[in-house]
Design an enzyme around this catalytic site. Structure first.
Site, PDB file in Angstrom:
ATOM      1  N   ALA A   9       0.816  -1.217   0.000  1.00 60.41           N
ATOM      2  CA  ALA A   9       0.000   0.000   0.000  1.00 60.41           C
ATOM      3  C   ALA A   9       0.845   1.259   0.000  1.00 60.41           C
ATOM      4  O   ALA A   9       0.464   2.283   0.548  1.00 60.41           O
ATOM      5  CB  ALA A   9      -0.921  -0.018   1.222  1.00 60.41           C
ATOM      6  N   ARG A  15      -2.216   7.541 -11.517  1.00 62.96           N
ATOM      7  CA  ARG A  15      -3.280   7.508 -12.521  1.00 62.96           C
ATOM      8  C   ARG A  15      -4.658   7.844 -11.936  1.00 62.96           C
ATOM      9  O   ARG A  15      -5.605   8.079 -12.672  1.00 62.96           O
ATOM     10  CB  ARG A  15      -3.313   6.126 -13.199  1.00 62.96           C
ATOM     11  CG  ARG A  15      -2.127   5.905 -14.129  1.00 62.96           C
ATOM     12  CD  ARG A  15      -1.957   4.447 -14.513  1.00 62.96           C
ATOM     13  NE  ARG A  15      -1.291   3.673 -13.462  1.00 62.96           N
ATOM     14  CZ  ARG A  15      -1.038   2.363 -13.526  1.00 62.96           C
ATOM     15  NH1 ARG A  15      -1.419   1.682 -14.581  1.00 62.96           N
ATOM     16  NH2 ARG A  15      -0.431   1.742 -12.531  1.00 62.96           N
ATOM     17  N   THR A  78       7.196  -3.472  -6.672  1.00 63.07           N
ATOM     18  CA  THR A  78       6.489  -4.359  -5.746  1.00 63.07           C
ATOM     19  C   THR A  78       7.439  -5.329  -5.035  1.00 63.07           C
ATOM     20  O   THR A  78       7.219  -5.688  -3.881  1.00 63.07           O
ATOM     21  CB  THR A  78       5.390  -5.145  -6.490  1.00 63.07           C
ATOM     22  OG1 THR A  78       5.962  -5.711  -7.680  1.00 63.07           O
ATOM     23  CG2 THR A  78       4.227  -4.241  -6.885  1.00 63.07           C
ATOM     24  N   ASN A 169      -2.013 -11.961 -14.051  1.00 65.26           N
ATOM     25  CA  ASN A 169      -1.653 -12.032 -12.638  1.00 65.26           C
ATOM     26  C   ASN A 169      -2.513 -11.030 -11.875  1.00 65.26           C
ATOM     27  O   ASN A 169      -2.515  -9.843 -12.187  1.00 65.26           O
ATOM     28  CB  ASN A 169      -0.157 -11.661 -12.523  1.00 65.26           C
ATOM     29  CG  ASN A 169       0.261 -11.382 -11.089  1.00 65.26           C
ATOM     30  OD1 ASN A 169      -0.288 -11.954 -10.149  1.00 65.26           O
ATOM     31  ND2 ASN A 169       1.252 -10.510 -10.937  1.00 65.26           N
ATOM     32  N   TYR A 386     -31.308  29.350  18.884  1.00 69.94           N
ATOM     33  CA  TYR A 386     -30.024  30.020  18.672  1.00 69.94           C
ATOM     34  C   TYR A 386     -30.246  31.521  18.609  1.00 69.94           C
ATOM     35  O   TYR A 386     -31.059  32.013  17.829  1.00 69.94           O
ATOM     36  CB  TYR A 386     -29.429  29.511  17.345  1.00 69.94           C
ATOM     37  CG  TYR A 386     -28.051  30.000  17.027  1.00 69.94           C
ATOM     38  CD1 TYR A 386     -27.012  29.884  17.942  1.00 69.94           C
ATOM     39  CD2 TYR A 386     -27.784  30.576  15.784  1.00 69.94           C
ATOM     40  CE1 TYR A 386     -25.733  30.331  17.629  1.00 69.94           C
ATOM     41  CE2 TYR A 386     -26.507  31.016  15.465  1.00 69.94           C
ATOM     42  CZ  TYR A 386     -25.484  30.903  16.393  1.00 69.94           C
ATOM     43  OH  TYR A 386     -24.227  31.337  16.078  1.00 69.94           O
ATOM     44  N   ALA A 422     -52.096  28.306  19.108  1.00 69.93           N
ATOM     45  CA  ALA A 422     -51.483  28.558  17.797  1.00 69.93           C
ATOM     46  C   ALA A 422     -51.009  30.001  17.683  1.00 69.93           C
ATOM     47  O   ALA A 422     -51.647  30.925  18.190  1.00 69.93           O
ATOM     48  CB  ALA A 422     -52.486  28.245  16.693  1.00 69.93           C
TER      49      ALA A 422
HETATM   50  C1  UD1 Z   1       0.969  -5.349 -10.453  1.00 66.65           C
HETATM   51  C2  UD1 Z   1       1.736  -6.564 -10.959  1.00 66.65           C
HETATM   52  C3  UD1 Z   1       1.017  -7.100 -12.187  1.00 66.65           C
HETATM   53  C4  UD1 Z   1      -0.427  -7.411 -11.867  1.00 66.65           C
HETATM   54  C5  UD1 Z   1      -1.130  -6.223 -11.223  1.00 66.65           C
HETATM   55  C6  UD1 Z   1      -2.479  -6.667 -10.686  1.00 66.65           C
HETATM   56  C7  UD1 Z   1       4.118  -6.247 -10.443  1.00 66.65           C
HETATM   57  C8  UD1 Z   1       5.427  -5.869 -11.002  1.00 66.65           C
HETATM   58  N1  UD1 Z   1       3.084  -6.199 -11.299  1.00 66.65           N
HETATM   59  O1  UD1 Z   1       1.033  -4.365 -11.449  1.00 66.65           O
HETATM   60  O2  UD1 Z   1       1.661  -8.264 -12.672  1.00 66.65           O
HETATM   61  O3  UD1 Z   1      -1.121  -7.833 -13.036  1.00 66.65           O
HETATM   62  O4  UD1 Z   1      -0.374  -5.705 -10.124  1.00 66.65           O
HETATM   63  O5  UD1 Z   1      -3.235  -5.587 -10.217  1.00 66.65           O
HETATM   64  O6  UD1 Z   1       4.020  -6.617  -9.295  1.00 66.65           O
HETATM   65  N2  UD1 Z   1       3.324  -0.761  -4.488  1.00 66.65           N
HETATM   66  C9  UD1 Z   1       4.138  -0.485  -3.401  1.00 66.65           C
HETATM   67  N3  UD1 Z   1       5.419  -0.091  -3.615  1.00 66.65           N
HETATM   68  C10 UD1 Z   1       5.954   0.015  -4.840  1.00 66.65           C
HETATM   69  C11 UD1 Z   1       5.144  -0.269  -5.964  1.00 66.65           C
HETATM   70  C12 UD1 Z   1       3.834  -0.657  -5.740  1.00 66.65           C
HETATM   71  O7  UD1 Z   1       3.685  -0.577  -2.261  1.00 66.65           O
HETATM   72  O8  UD1 Z   1       7.152   0.370  -4.943  1.00 66.65           O
HETATM   73  C13 UD1 Z   1       1.948  -1.180  -4.248  1.00 66.65           C
HETATM   74  C14 UD1 Z   1       0.919  -0.236  -4.833  1.00 66.65           C
HETATM   75  O9  UD1 Z   1       0.518   0.709  -3.849  1.00 66.65           O
HETATM   76  C15 UD1 Z   1      -0.229  -1.152  -5.199  1.00 66.65           C
HETATM   77  C16 UD1 Z   1       0.442  -2.484  -5.455  1.00 66.65           C
HETATM   78  O10 UD1 Z   1       1.729  -2.423  -4.891  1.00 66.65           O
HETATM   79  O11 UD1 Z   1      -1.158  -1.315  -4.141  1.00 66.65           O
HETATM   80  C17 UD1 Z   1       0.559  -2.796  -6.940  1.00 66.65           C
HETATM   81  O12 UD1 Z   1       1.337  -1.779  -7.566  1.00 66.65           O
HETATM   82  P1  UD1 Z   1       0.921  -1.176  -8.975  1.00 66.65           P
HETATM   83  O13 UD1 Z   1       1.898  -0.135  -9.331  1.00 66.65           O
HETATM   84  O14 UD1 Z   1      -0.508  -0.852  -8.992  1.00 66.65           O
HETATM   85  O15 UD1 Z   1       1.213  -2.451  -9.895  1.00 66.65           O
HETATM   86  P2  UD1 Z   1       0.570  -2.808 -11.279  1.00 66.65           P
HETATM   87  O16 UD1 Z   1       1.243  -2.041 -12.340  1.00 66.65           O
HETATM   88  O17 UD1 Z   1      -0.898  -2.728 -11.198  1.00 66.65           O
END
Ligand code: UD1
Ligand code: CA
Length: 466
Positions: A9, A15, A78, A169, A386, A422
């Site tokens: 998170a 976006r 991630t 995924n 009031y 009244a």
């Molecule tokens: C990610 C997956 C993708 C999948 C998709 C599903 C990776 C590389 N890709 O892509 O394969 O289909 O989710 O929804 O994992 N976040 C962090 N720190 C970071 C980056 C992200 O905490 O450095 C958190 C974001 O807040 C988010 C989640 O990880 O809640 C997913 O990150 P996001 O950038 O949305 O990944 P996607 O491009 O959607």
């Protein structure tokens, strides 16, 4: 075997084009990360670590002590995010669920089914996948010989052939905890986005000949990852359908589910009917045999059995058994109605406690008031609570009668059984059983109506002549 969870998170969610951090955006009245936490808890995860970054304090303030936290100061991907949890979970043995804070529709039952597959097969990783007609934007699940999962390729790194793969995924996984952190240490950022991808762990497991399972969900809603407002609206619709279905199966009639907006956390008793165009929000609890709507907007309120609420707003209020509210009433915070009260059209109540059987039927304002049993407050009567500086209390005893168009200038008390005539402007207490008249005495001038008409007519004619 012990199950732990890591919730990602930390992202800003560019976006979304929003001042609000992505995972705090609401789906059916609850922040996305709140939905994910609920799911993780009901899937019996013993330790839950939330990786926070952007808006860390806000996310932590919202979730409170429902989780442990680790800060990802820079969002490098991630894989990097999950690695931040190593200090807390690295020494654990067991299964680790990794789930994104932006996938609010994943179900606890799905995680449980995945865990059965994961633990029975002894896999190092089990990925929750789904098949999308339009997989754009998601990572693709690449399978090899015998359908074995080989790797996950991000949209931006896909070859044309990989981009054509429809299995995606969802971003939810189960891992062998120890193997997860071992593999993460080997993940690099050599890819189109220059990020450390968690998904690369799958490819590394494949090379090490570790077992990888895919659990494909049929419910495509579960796979929605909310990256922009289009997906947010989609998630809202799916969540609404899911919640409405639960209420329907629980014995609630929804005349038109598509135009009935019930937030997560609302409870409704059997045989209650919800009419179209109604919003039921927050922690609202509704009893049995009620008729709510059309056009009701209820938030954080407690509605007892057998209540009718039509075209009205009710916020932070309590409505007793058998009450009737509306059409067009506004029950503001602190309203508390006893049993069988009647609140009619264009009545506003605020911080007002009415005991059983009392009625405010039309065009009234009752604010900062304590009203006894079986009181009748006539059309247009108001509490003048009031003076521009302070709020003051109006108290009305049992069985009192307040006539139409009465002003009760607070602080003031009307005793039990008293009768206010009244049109009175009441500035002094009315003792129990008394009758209060507080208005100018009427004067009738005999024949005067004809006289003033004649005078007006003469004036008009004079002006025509000149
Ligand atoms: C990610 C997956 C993708 C999948 C998709 C599903 C990776 C590389 N890709 O892509 O394969 O289909 O989710 O929804 O994992 N976040 C962090 N720190 C970071 C980056 C992200 O905490 O450095 C958190 C974001 O807040 C988010 C989640 O990880 O809640 C997913 O990150 P996001 O950038 O949305 O990944 P996607 O491009 O959607
Ligand atoms: Ca995402």
């Amino acid at each position: 075997m012990k199950t732990m969870a890591i919730v990602l998170a930390a992202g800003q969610g560019k976006r979304m084009k929003s001042k609000l951090y992505k995972v705090l955006h609401e789906v059916c009245g609850k922040p996305m990360v709140g939905h994910v936490l609920d799911t993780v808890k009901s899937a019996a995860c013993e330790r839950v670590v939330v990786v926070v970054g952007h808006g860390a304090e806000k996310v932590q303030a919202y979730l409170g002590d429902a989780a442990e936290y680790v800060l990802q100061a820079e969002q490098l991907g991630t894989g990097h995010a999950v690695r931040q949890a190593e200090g807390l979970l690295g020494a654990e043995e067991g299964t680790t669920l990794v789930i994104c804070g932006d996938t609010p529709l994943v179900r606890a039952s799905t995680i449980e089914a995945m865990r059965e597959l994961h633990q029975a097969s002894g896999a190092a990783a089990t990925v929750l996948t789904a098949s999308f007609d339009n997989p754009t934007g998601y990572g693709r699940v690449i399978r090899g010989e015998g359908g074995k999962v080989e790797r996950i390729v991000e949209q931006k790194d896909c070859s044309a052939a990989e981009a054509a793969v429809k299995e995606i995924n969802t971003g939810t996984y189960l891992f062998d905890n120890r193997k997860l952190f071992e593999a993460l240490a080997k993940v690099t950022n050599e890819n189109a986005q220059g990020e450390y991808y968690l998904t690369d762990v799958i490819g590394l497991f494949r090379q090490a000949e570790e077992g990888i399972q895919a659990y494909c969900t049929e419910d495509l809603a579960e796979a929605i990852g909310v990256n922009d407002r289009v997906a947010l609206a989609e998630a809202e619709r799916f969540m609404r359908e899911r919640l409405n279905r639960e209420h329907l199966l629980g014995g609630v009639t929804l005349i038109d589910p598509a135009s009935t907006y019930i937030e997560a956390g609302v409870r409704i008793g059997a045989d209650t009917v919800i009419m179209p165009g109604s919003f039921i929000r927050g922690g609202t609890v509704i009893g049995e045999d009620c008729v709510i709507g059309p056009g009701a907007d209820l938030s954080n309120s407690v509605i007892a059995d057998g209540v009718t609420i039509k075209h009205s707003v009710v916020a932070d209020s309590v409505v007793g058994e058998g009450c009737s509210v509306g059409p067009y009433a506004n029950l503001r915070p602190g309203t508390k109605l006893g049993k069988a009260c009647k609140i009619g059209d264009f009545v506003e109540l605020k911080n007002a406690v009415l005991d059983d059987g009392s009625k405010v039927s039309h065009l009234s304002y009752v604010g900062d008031a304590k009203v006894g049993k079986d009181v009748n407050i006539g059309c247009g009567a108001i509490t003048v609570n009031y003076d521009g500086f302070n709020k003051a209390l109006t108290e009305i005893g049992d069985n009192a009668f307040i006539g139409s168009n009465v002003n009760l200038i607070a602080p003031v008390q009307v005793g039990d059984g008293a009768y206010v005539v009244a049109g009175s402007t009441v500035t002094q207490n009315v003792p129990a059983g008394d009758l209060a008249i507080a208005r100018e005495r009427q004067v009738n001038k005999s024949g005067y109506a004809d006289k003033i008409r004649a005078r007006a007519k003469a004036k008009k004619e004079r002006s025509k002549e000149s």
